[in-house]
Design a protein around this motif. Sequence first.
Motif, PDB file in Angstrom:
ATOM      1  N   ILE A  11      -1.454  -0.807   3.741  1.00  0.00           N
ATOM      2  CA  ILE A  11      -0.648   0.392   3.585  1.00  0.00           C
ATOM      3  C   ILE A  11       0.736   0.084   4.152  1.00  0.00           C
ATOM      4  CG2 ILE A  11      -0.402   2.823   4.241  1.00  0.00           C
ATOM      5  CD1 ILE A  11      -3.458   2.935   4.524  1.00  0.00           C
ATOM      6  N   THR A  44      -7.499   2.240  -3.707  1.00  0.00           N
ATOM      7  CA  THR A  44      -6.349   1.413  -3.335  1.00  0.00           C
ATOM      8  C   THR A  44      -6.135   0.315  -4.369  1.00  0.00           C
ATOM      9  OG1 THR A  44      -6.730   1.846  -1.006  1.00  0.00           O
ATOM     10  CG2 THR A  44      -5.419  -0.097  -1.530  1.00  0.00           C
ATOM     11  N   TYR A  55       1.716   0.579  -1.118  1.00  0.00           N
ATOM     12  CA  TYR A  55       0.900  -0.547  -0.674  1.00  0.00           C
ATOM     13  C   TYR A  55       1.689  -1.841  -0.815  1.00  0.00           C
ATOM     14  CZ  TYR A  55      -2.629   3.026  -1.141  1.00  0.00           C
ATOM     15  OH  TYR A  55      -3.318   4.189  -1.024  1.00  0.00           O
TER      16      TYR A  55
END
Lengths: 251, 424
Positions: A11, A44, A55
């Motif tokens: 992240i 993700t 990201y």
Amino acid sequence: MLEIKNLHARIAEDGTEIIRGLNLTVNDGEVAAIMGPNGSGKSTLSYILAGREDYEVTEGDILYNGESILELDPAERAAKGVFLAFQYPVEIPGVATMQFLKVAMNEQRKARGEDELTTPDFMRRVKEAAAELQISPEMLRRPLNVGFSGGEKKRAEILQMALLEPKLCVLDETDSGLDIDALKIVADGVNALRAPDRSVIVITHYQRLLDYIVPDTVHVLYKGQVIKSGDKTLAHELEANGYADIIGAAA
Amino acid sequence: MNIQAGIKLTAAEAALVESYNEQVGELPGDGATLLARDTLLSDLKEAGLPTRRVEAWHYTDLKALLKSVPAFLHGASAQRVEPIVPGSTVLSVVNGKAHTRLLPEGITAKSYADTLLDGSAAAGLVARDADDVIGRINGSFVRDGLIVEIAEGAAFEAPIEIQSVQNCGQVNTRFPVRFGAGAKATVIERHLATGEDAALVTSVTDMRLADDAEVTWIIFQSEGEADTHLAQFKAELGANAKLRLYVINGGGKLVRQEIHIAVAGEGSDLTLRGINLLGGESHTDVTFTVGHDVPHTTSTEVIRNVVLDRARGVFQGQIRVAQDAQKTDAKMSCNTLLLSDDAEFSAKPELEIFADDVQCGHGATVIDIDHTQLFYLMARGVPENKARAMLVNAFVAEIVEELEDETLVEALEGVISDWLEKHA
């Protein structure tokens, strides 16, 4: 079609590593299911494939038809044929659904050096695809995703997929929040798009969707890695025994 | 009139006084009109232009911001333009001079200059209060405008566009407007520049809505980049009258648009929607007051601002609820999309409530482009700059769409997207 090599990603804001050395290959025409418990990095992965800026890829590569796409922004990836069907499609008040569809289709065509669609041609395509997915003209008159029910949002995602004709479709928990009828409509929509030159990654928590979209391969994601791959029987095994056995074996 | 040199005037103040002395011999009016003009000018000179110490002008220090005043130019003649909505009935005012023409049944328009000449306008040439600088400048210099009357029960298929177009110099106009009982109309009050030379524009619209009248009034201001635009819109609503007022600012260097509304009749309703498209080095101030004076009245105010470059914007909104005005329902919000680090917006809501059984609220937000929405559009292949433009457009288009009339919505959305394309 797609080759993910030793991918590490975190992240951007707080540096939390989510993807930890992920390897995955999806061949042309293949339908690959990615399953895994909550927090394993499924969503993700879908965002990273689409190019979301939140990201950061720290290691490894994503090759799409042999070329790295890490440096491309989401719009460039979309124009090359990458499509993400969102788990939570975003409501955009003030943008009419039809206007959005037209801009998206024409911008992709422009990026590929193709002519823009004429209005009648555009209308015809939307009308046909919408009818297949039981999307009413009234829904198309509303602002994008605004006031759509959960099922309507998912159908609208598949409508966009049908119209944009991508080469790599990533479906992020498209089954979540759908009743069985809506699930069938969505699955039929996806199955209709299966083609030798089009690959589909189906990200899901449950086996249920895979009864309708039958995968060629199944991959289990855990802690940001693919810990087991197999054919569709792996999904049944997971359904019967849960993730614990596989996770235990991998640990 | 004999004007003495007193306290030191700024360049702009001195230019106003000098310009008045030059023009006074040719300004239309009888003795009473002249007396009213002289009084306003002398009050202006004495008080000077307001500074930030004057509460009503706190965020728009006119004394500091108004650097100069262009001279009145004889023979300036701008070109009329096509109306925003095709097929509108157009009333035009060119460089401050009204042109009357044959109009559809139910609407009449007369030259305001005639009422200055015969003295009947003189009583209206007064300031609202001690801080009413716009009233003072406009009342001193006003040359023309239109007196518009909409007959009782009249209704129109096409909008009416009052087009005030200028290309330089000074433009000072007034628009007294009366809507008869039950009249229904859509009016676009449009102020625009067709030249790049500086202009000082002042305009006062003074409107009465008789009982049950339903009016959509759209003020669209697109003056030039060097222009000062000081405008006032006043309205009084009769019983069950409905006023939908849209104020769209998309031009000017120094702009103040005042809006003063009295929802004076029981059951009357005001809807105010403001769109401020601010770019360059401009300063734009929308100052709004609404007085709920009787029971059972409603008002909602939504202001949306898009601020780029080094532009500054101001919204002051004041809702007053008199002691007798029970069951008042008033809601105000001001949302700003700040698209540059150097852009600024100040919002000052003010509620003065003397009744105890009312619903009043206000809110203000400042936001940036929503990154999730941006990602969604880009993930569908819309390039970043285009996706941003779509989202900025959506932010303001949302309130234009409330108008529902498709032709009008399309026309205004066109105006907005043109502005965004040019500036963003």
